[in-house]
Motif scaffolding. Structure first.
Motif, PDB file in Angstrom:
ATOM      1  N   MET A   1      -5.320  -6.531   7.901  1.00 11.48           N
ATOM      2  CA  MET A   1      -6.024  -5.345   7.496  1.00 11.48           C
ATOM      3  C   MET A   1      -6.879  -5.065   8.597  1.00 11.48           C
ATOM      4  O   MET A   1      -7.479  -5.507   9.472  1.00 11.48           O
ATOM      5  CB  MET A   1      -6.939  -5.703   6.234  1.00 11.48           C
ATOM      6  N   SER A   2      -6.604  -3.350   8.708  1.00  9.67           N
ATOM      7  CA  SER A   2      -7.462  -2.979   9.696  1.00  9.67           C
ATOM      8  C   SER A   2      -8.961  -2.837   9.270  1.00  9.67           C
ATOM      9  O   SER A   2      -9.338  -3.018   8.390  1.00  9.67           O
ATOM     10  CB  SER A   2      -6.850  -1.507  10.161  1.00  9.67           C
ATOM     11  N   GLU A   3      -9.936  -2.312  10.421  1.00  9.82           N
ATOM     12  CA  GLU A   3     -11.152  -2.320  10.036  1.00  9.82           C
ATOM     13  C   GLU A   3     -11.574  -1.277   8.728  1.00  9.82           C
ATOM     14  O   GLU A   3     -12.454  -1.469   8.188  1.00  9.82           O
ATOM     15  CB  GLU A   3     -12.012  -1.628  11.060  1.00  9.82           C
ATOM     16  N   GLN A   4     -10.751  -0.116   8.558  1.00  7.57           N
ATOM     17  CA  GLN A   4     -10.728   0.685   7.588  1.00  7.57           C
ATOM     18  C   GLN A   4     -10.164   0.167   6.293  1.00  7.57           C
ATOM     19  O   GLN A   4     -10.484   0.432   5.290  1.00  7.57           O
ATOM     20  CB  GLN A   4      -9.989   2.086   7.958  1.00  7.57           C
ATOM     21  N   GLY A   5      -8.953  -0.539   6.450  1.00  4.28           N
ATOM     22  CA  GLY A   5      -8.383  -0.866   5.331  1.00  4.28           C
ATOM     23  C   GLY A   5      -6.877  -1.434   5.375  1.00  4.28           C
ATOM     24  O   GLY A   5      -6.379  -1.157   6.651  1.00  4.28           O
ATOM     25  N   MET A   6      -6.146  -1.768   4.426  1.00  2.00           N
ATOM     26  CA  MET A   6      -4.760  -2.168   4.414  1.00  2.00           C
ATOM     27  C   MET A   6      -3.652  -1.242   4.086  1.00  2.00           C
ATOM     28  O   MET A   6      -4.004  -0.271   3.102  1.00  2.00           O
ATOM     29  CB  MET A   6      -4.420  -3.180   3.413  1.00  2.00           C
ATOM     30  N   PRO A   7      -2.869  -0.764   4.943  1.00  2.00           N
ATOM     31  CA  PRO A   7      -1.720   0.209   4.543  1.00  2.00           C
ATOM     32  C   PRO A   7      -1.128   0.051   3.022  1.00  2.00           C
ATOM     33  O   PRO A   7      -1.131  -1.195   2.446  1.00  2.00           O
ATOM     34  CB  PRO A   7      -0.760   0.081   5.686  1.00  2.00           C
ATOM     35  N   VAL A   8      -0.519   1.219   2.468  1.00  2.00           N
ATOM     36  CA  VAL A   8      -0.046   0.839   1.123  1.00  2.00           C
ATOM     37  C   VAL A   8       0.810  -0.310   0.836  1.00  2.00           C
ATOM     38  O   VAL A   8       1.273  -0.879  -0.025  1.00  2.00           O
ATOM     39  CB  VAL A   8       0.115   2.290   0.521  1.00  2.00           C
ATOM     40  N   GLY A   9       1.915  -0.044   2.157  1.00  2.00           N
ATOM     41  CA  GLY A   9       2.956  -1.057   1.844  1.00  2.00           C
ATOM     42  C   GLY A   9       2.714  -2.503   1.976  1.00  2.00           C
ATOM     43  O   GLY A   9       3.229  -3.062   1.058  1.00  2.00           O
ATOM     44  N   GLU A  10       1.734  -2.792   2.882  1.00  4.25           N
ATOM     45  CA  GLU A  10       1.249  -4.086   2.912  1.00  4.25           C
ATOM     46  C   GLU A  10       0.527  -4.614   1.628  1.00  4.25           C
ATOM     47  O   GLU A  10       0.550  -5.696   1.096  1.00  4.25           O
ATOM     48  CB  GLU A  10       0.335  -4.439   4.141  1.00  4.25           C
ATOM     49  N   THR A  11      -0.312  -3.768   1.149  1.00  2.95           N
ATOM     50  CA  THR A  11      -0.917  -3.914  -0.073  1.00  2.95           C
ATOM     51  C   THR A  11      -0.085  -4.057  -1.205  1.00  2.95           C
ATOM     52  O   THR A  11      -0.168  -5.163  -2.090  1.00  2.95           O
ATOM     53  CB  THR A  11      -1.839  -2.612  -0.495  1.00  2.95           C
ATOM     54  N   ALA A  12       1.190  -3.167  -1.436  1.00  2.00           N
ATOM     55  CA  ALA A  12       2.065  -3.390  -2.333  1.00  2.00           C
ATOM     56  C   ALA A  12       2.657  -4.805  -2.326  1.00  2.00           C
ATOM     57  O   ALA A  12       2.826  -5.566  -3.391  1.00  2.00           O
ATOM     58  CB  ALA A  12       2.980  -2.502  -2.262  1.00  2.00           C
ATOM     59  N   ALA A  13       3.085  -5.133  -1.173  1.00  2.00           N
ATOM     60  CA  ALA A  13       3.803  -6.623  -0.925  1.00  2.00           C
ATOM     61  C   ALA A  13       2.941  -7.617  -0.976  1.00  2.00           C
ATOM     62  O   ALA A  13       3.218  -8.628  -1.896  1.00  2.00           O
ATOM     63  CB  ALA A  13       4.273  -6.518   0.534  1.00  2.00           C
TER      64      ALA A  13
END
Length: 263
Positions: A1-13
């Motif tokens: 996760m970056s400082e802002q948040g996790m991208p949608v693809g990684e979140t879904a996975a």
């Protein structure tokens, strides 16, 4: 996760979801990511991930999205009441599935055994001359045919009383055939043709019987010693008469008995 948040693809996975699902939940306001990247892509924070985990838990319990929204977003909402409602639905579904399971068990048994009656029930229903090995012999001979499958499908739903009714119908037509022979009715006569049609209708309680298929049965009745003995015990000469009557009726309907196919 970056400082802002996790991208949608990684979140879904991570959550075992699809990107399409996350997009949909965002669009309906159920789970909107709190951040965006500089390029405008969705980014999910820790709080977003926790909300998503809760959504996944309740979805796996069977709650629809509106119910999940109520559970998560309504302060002081009666979560237990929502879950009780869902449990009632699940209980009803379990009862329905149990019925389906019972039906599947009967269908499997019918495909394997043909008749779902005990040996005592078979003797009582079909008479003392009934041989309980006959269904197994029929299964070995015809188990791969569409007619066996149709026969088994009907058998699966038949009770002792249902089979008794079938037996009475068969006995009644056998008696009518015997009376016709005794009265000197000739194969090809109008009464003989009517009795052949009645025989076909009654026999179709086992599986749909075409006139061409009936020709094959008629020849088997006369050629097979067990069938011939059965019919001739009802009335001497009945097996041959029935074969000839079936063939005469077939010819009247444009069917050549010598070329009739089992179809």
């Amino acid at each position: 996760m970056s400082e802002q948040g996790m991208p949608v693809g990684e979140t879904a996975a991570r959550l075992g979801l699809t990107v399409r699902t996350l997009h949909h939940w965002d669009e309906i306001g159920l789970a909107r990511p709190a951040a965006r990247s500089s390029a405008g892509y969705r980014l999910y924070t820790d709080e977003d991930l926790e909300r998503l985990r809760r959504i996944v838990v309740y979805r796996e319990l069977g709650l629809d999205l509106d119910a999940i929204r109520a559970v998560i977003d309504e302060p002081g909402g009666d979560v237990a009441a929502q879950l009780r409602v869902q449990r009632t639905h699940v209980s009803q579904r379990i009862a329905q599935l149990q019925i389906v399971d019972d039906d599947l068990e009967r269908m499997i048994a019918a495909q394997e055994r043909g008749i779902l009656l005990s040996e005592d029930e078979q003797h009582e229903t079909f008479g003392p001359g009934w041989d309980t090995s006959w269904p197994a012999e029929a299964r070995d001979a015809y188990g791969g045919s569409p007619q066996w499958q149709q026969y088994a499908e009907r058998s699966a739903s038949r009770s002792v009383d249902d089979w008794a009714e079938v037996t009475r119908a068969v006995s009644a037509v056998d008696a009518e055939l015997a009376d016709a022979v005794a009265s000197g009715v000739e194969p090809g006569d109008a009464l003989a043709d009517a009795l052949v049609e009645r025989h076909r209708t009654v026999f179709s309680q086992y599986f749909p019987l075409t006139r061409q298929m009936q020709v094959h049965l008629g020849r088997m009745y006369a050629a097979d010693p067990r069938f011939a003995a059965h019919y001739d015990a009802i009335r001497p000469g009945l097996a041959m008469w029935l074969r000839d009557a079936i063939e005469a009726s077939a010819r009247a309907h444009g069917i050549d008995p010598d070329t009739a196919r089992w179809e």
